[in-house]
Scaffold this active site. Structure first.
Site, PDB file in Angstrom:
ATOM      1  N   ASN A 137      -3.468   9.501  -6.956  1.00 24.37           N
ATOM      2  CA  ASN A 137      -2.254  10.320  -7.005  1.00 24.37           C
ATOM      3  C   ASN A 137      -0.991   9.496  -6.758  1.00 24.37           C
ATOM      4  OD1 ASN A 137      -3.417  13.099  -7.270  1.00 24.37           O
ATOM      5  ND2 ASN A 137      -4.435  12.501  -5.372  1.00 24.37           N
ATOM      6  N   GLU A 149       0.119  -3.344   4.620  1.00 26.32           N
ATOM      7  CA  GLU A 149      -0.994  -2.402   4.744  1.00 26.32           C
ATOM      8  C   GLU A 149      -1.043  -1.733   6.118  1.00 26.32           C
ATOM      9  OE1 GLU A 149      -3.634  -0.817   3.919  1.00 26.32           O
ATOM     10  OE2 GLU A 149      -3.926  -1.404   1.855  1.00 26.32           O
ATOM     11  N   ASP A 150      -1.388  -0.462   6.144  1.00 27.99           N
ATOM     12  CA  ASP A 150      -1.549   0.232   7.439  1.00 27.99           C
ATOM     13  C   ASP A 150      -3.018   0.382   7.828  1.00 27.99           C
ATOM     14  OD1 ASP A 150      -2.066   2.158   5.371  1.00 27.99           O
ATOM     15  OD2 ASP A 150      -1.963   3.710   6.914  1.00 27.99           O
ATOM     16  N   LYS A 182      -8.506   6.082   6.342  1.00 29.46           N
ATOM     17  CA  LYS A 182      -7.345   5.369   5.788  1.00 29.46           C
ATOM     18  C   LYS A 182      -7.764   4.213   4.889  1.00 29.46           C
ATOM     19  CE  LYS A 182      -3.906   6.729   9.121  1.00 29.46           C
ATOM     20  NZ  LYS A 182      -3.046   6.350  10.237  1.00 29.46           N
ATOM     21  N   LYS A 189     -11.056  -1.075  -1.294  1.00 28.23           N
ATOM     22  CA  LYS A 189     -10.770  -1.962  -0.177  1.00 28.23           C
ATOM     23  C   LYS A 189     -11.922  -1.797   0.817  1.00 28.23           C
ATOM     24  CE  LYS A 189      -5.856  -0.878  -0.802  1.00 28.23           C
ATOM     25  NZ  LYS A 189      -4.679  -0.146  -0.311  1.00 28.23           N
ATOM     26  N   SER A 234      -2.619   0.576  -4.275  1.00 27.19           N
ATOM     27  CA  SER A 234      -3.091   1.761  -3.558  1.00 27.19           C
ATOM     28  C   SER A 234      -4.459   2.213  -4.059  1.00 27.19           C
ATOM     29  CB  SER A 234      -2.078   2.895  -3.766  1.00 27.19           C
ATOM     30  OG  SER A 234      -2.618   4.124  -3.342  1.00 27.19           O
ATOM     31  N   ALA A 235      -5.247   2.798  -3.164  1.00 27.02           N
ATOM     32  CA  ALA A 235      -6.557   3.337  -3.551  1.00 27.02           C
ATOM     33  C   ALA A 235      -6.417   4.719  -4.176  1.00 27.02           C
ATOM     34  CB  ALA A 235      -7.446   3.427  -2.316  1.00 27.02           C
ATOM     35  N   SER A 236      -5.240   5.298  -4.069  1.00 29.20           N
ATOM     36  CA  SER A 236      -5.057   6.697  -4.482  1.00 29.20           C
ATOM     37  C   SER A 236      -4.896   6.871  -5.987  1.00 29.20           C
ATOM     38  CB  SER A 236      -3.832   7.284  -3.788  1.00 29.20           C
ATOM     39  OG  SER A 236      -3.574   8.577  -4.288  1.00 29.20           O
ATOM     40  N   THR A 259       1.453  10.156   3.981  1.00 28.88           N
ATOM     41  CA  THR A 259       0.638  11.173   3.310  1.00 28.88           C
ATOM     42  C   THR A 259      -0.699  11.389   4.015  1.00 28.88           C
ATOM     43  OG1 THR A 259       0.268   9.361   1.805  1.00 28.88           O
ATOM     44  CG2 THR A 259       1.496  11.224   0.941  1.00 28.88           C
ATOM     45  N   ASP A 316       0.886  -1.146   0.000  1.00 29.39           N
ATOM     46  CA  ASP A 316       0.000   0.000   0.000  1.00 29.39           C
ATOM     47  C   ASP A 316       0.941   1.217   0.000  1.00 29.39           C
ATOM     48  OD1 ASP A 316      -2.309   1.672   0.515  1.00 29.39           O
ATOM     49  OD2 ASP A 316      -1.639   1.762   2.601  1.00 29.39           O
ATOM     50  N   LEU A 317       0.467   2.371  -0.377  1.00 31.44           N
ATOM     51  CA  LEU A 317       1.349   3.549  -0.444  1.00 31.44           C
ATOM     52  C   LEU A 317       1.217   4.450   0.789  1.00 31.44           C
ATOM     53  CD1 LEU A 317       3.292   5.392  -2.127  1.00 31.44           C
ATOM     54  CD2 LEU A 317       1.250   6.446  -3.077  1.00 31.44           C
ATOM     55  N   ASP A 318       0.011   5.040   0.929  1.00 31.58           N
ATOM     56  CA  ASP A 318      -0.217   6.008   2.007  1.00 31.58           C
ATOM     57  C   ASP A 318      -0.159   5.312   3.362  1.00 31.58           C
ATOM     58  OD1 ASP A 318      -0.728   8.193   0.201  1.00 31.58           O
ATOM     59  OD2 ASP A 318      -2.718   7.380  -0.171  1.00 31.58           O
ATOM     60  N   ARG A 328     -11.544   8.379  -2.379  1.00 34.54           N
ATOM     61  CA  ARG A 328     -11.807   9.816  -2.230  1.00 34.54           C
ATOM     62  C   ARG A 328     -13.289  10.118  -2.005  1.00 34.54           C
ATOM     63  NH1 ARG A 328      -9.587  13.081  -7.135  1.00 34.54           N
ATOM     64  NH2 ARG A 328      -7.814  11.763  -6.593  1.00 34.54           N
TER      65      ARG A 328
HETATM   66  C1  BG6 Z   1      -5.674   5.948   0.147  1.00 35.91           C
HETATM   67  C2  BG6 Z   1      -5.681   6.797   1.393  1.00 35.91           C
HETATM   68  O1  BG6 Z   1      -4.394   5.442  -0.072  1.00 35.91           O
HETATM   69  O2  BG6 Z   1      -6.056   6.712  -0.990  1.00 35.91           O
HETATM   70  C3  BG6 Z   1      -7.051   7.453   1.551  1.00 35.91           C
HETATM   71  O3  BG6 Z   1      -5.393   5.982   2.521  1.00 35.91           O
HETATM   72  C4  BG6 Z   1      -7.400   8.242   0.293  1.00 35.91           C
HETATM   73  O4  BG6 Z   1      -7.008   8.295   2.678  1.00 35.91           O
HETATM   74  C5  BG6 Z   1      -7.350   7.320  -0.908  1.00 35.91           C
HETATM   75  O5  BG6 Z   1      -8.682   8.810   0.405  1.00 35.91           O
HETATM   76  C6  BG6 Z   1      -7.671   8.024  -2.226  1.00 35.91           C
HETATM   77  O6  BG6 Z   1      -6.659   8.940  -2.509  1.00 35.91           O
HETATM   78  P1  BG6 Z   1      -6.715  10.040  -3.641  1.00 35.91           P
HETATM   79  O7  BG6 Z   1      -5.289  10.534  -3.714  1.00 35.91           O
HETATM   80  O8  BG6 Z   1      -7.118   9.361  -4.905  1.00 35.91           O
HETATM   81  O9  BG6 Z   1      -7.683  11.072  -3.221  1.00 35.91           O
HETATM   82 MG    MG Z   2      -2.664   3.162   3.625  1.00 36.09          MG
END
Ligand code: BG6
Ligand code: MG
Length: 217
Positions: A117, A168-169, A44, A144, A113-115, A16, A8-10, A48
């Site tokens: 970014n 994973e955190d 976490k 997730k 990662s779910a992000s 972050t 996982d990233l964040d 988004r």
């Molecule tokens: C996850 C974070 O990695 O990504 C969440 O733990 C975050 O807090 C999610 O909401 C989505 O991220 P982003 O960058 O697409 O808004």
């Molecule tokens: Mg995380």
């Protein structure tokens, strides 16, 4: 036999969560309420839009789908601004050493990662070249605790879930890893990540040998 590690990233590679918290808090304050760091824990690993829904519910605020899209975009603009100055100095302790060890042992490296970014962040901190596969919020349709993100990662790496460790955190991330049939290692505190096969505070002082030994217990 462990052939791959999926991160996982964040909260695992970089902290972050503090930037997400700042940006979401700014949005909440604009809407006339605030939320705590304890509530922030619940965001976490959550996507988004799901994060926005949770925050609005804490503030008792109701918005239309169109308004929500605008609010999420606004938060993301602030978040992107915050991460734009990230440097390799923000890589969490022990991560680089661990990635180098995996490379030397020919263990494959993936991101789950779910992000949306994730790629920007990996490039900012200089870790993009380490990853054999990158799965993030741009490729997934289910959040997730659905295992989709990790299953796509395993397929891209050419390994079976039982041959891969997920780091994973977030409790939801551990749930996702277990649902997919992966080995799941929690990064953080035992009390938050009880379902994991093992929990470590971070990668500092943990090498591949020590981590795989935890799974054999
Ligand atoms: C996850 C974070 O990695 O990504 C969440 O733990 C975050 O807090 C999610 O909401 C989505 O991220 P982003 O960058 O697409 O808004
Ligand atoms: Mg995380």
């Amino acid at each position: 036999m462990i052939k791959a590690c999926i991160f996982d990233l964040d909260g695992v590679i970089v902290d972050t969560a503090k930037y997400h918290f700042q940006a979401w808090r700014r949005l909440a304050q604009e809407l006339g309420f605030d939320f705590t760091e304890t509530e922030n824990e619940k965001l976490k690993g959550v996507s988004r839009m799901q994060s926005l829904d949770l925050i609005l519910s804490w503030g008792g605020v109701v918005k239309t789908a169109k308004e929500k899209a605008a609010l999420a975009a606004k938060k993301n603009d602030w978040y992107v601004q915050l991460i734009s100055t990230m440097t390799p100095s923000e890589i969490l302790e022990g991560v680089l050493e661990f990635l180098n060890e995996l490379r030397s042992k020919r263990v494959k490296i993936g991101l789950g990662s779910a992000s949306k970014n994730a790629l920007t962040i990996l490039e900012k901190i200089g870790l993009r070249p380490y990853f054999d596969a990158l799965i993030d919020g741009n490729q997934t349709t289910k959040s997730k605790p659905d295992p989709e993100v990790f299953l796509l990662g395993a397929t891209a790496l050419g390994v079976a879930p039982s041959e891969a460790i997920v780091f994973e955190d977030a409790a939801k991330g551990i749930e996702a890893a277990l649902a997919g049939g992966f080995w799941a290692i929690g990064i953080g505190a035992q009390k938050d990540l009880k379902e994991s096969h093992a929990v470590i505070p971070g990668f500092k002082n943990y090498d591949f040998e020590k981590i795989t030994a935890l799974l054999r217990r």
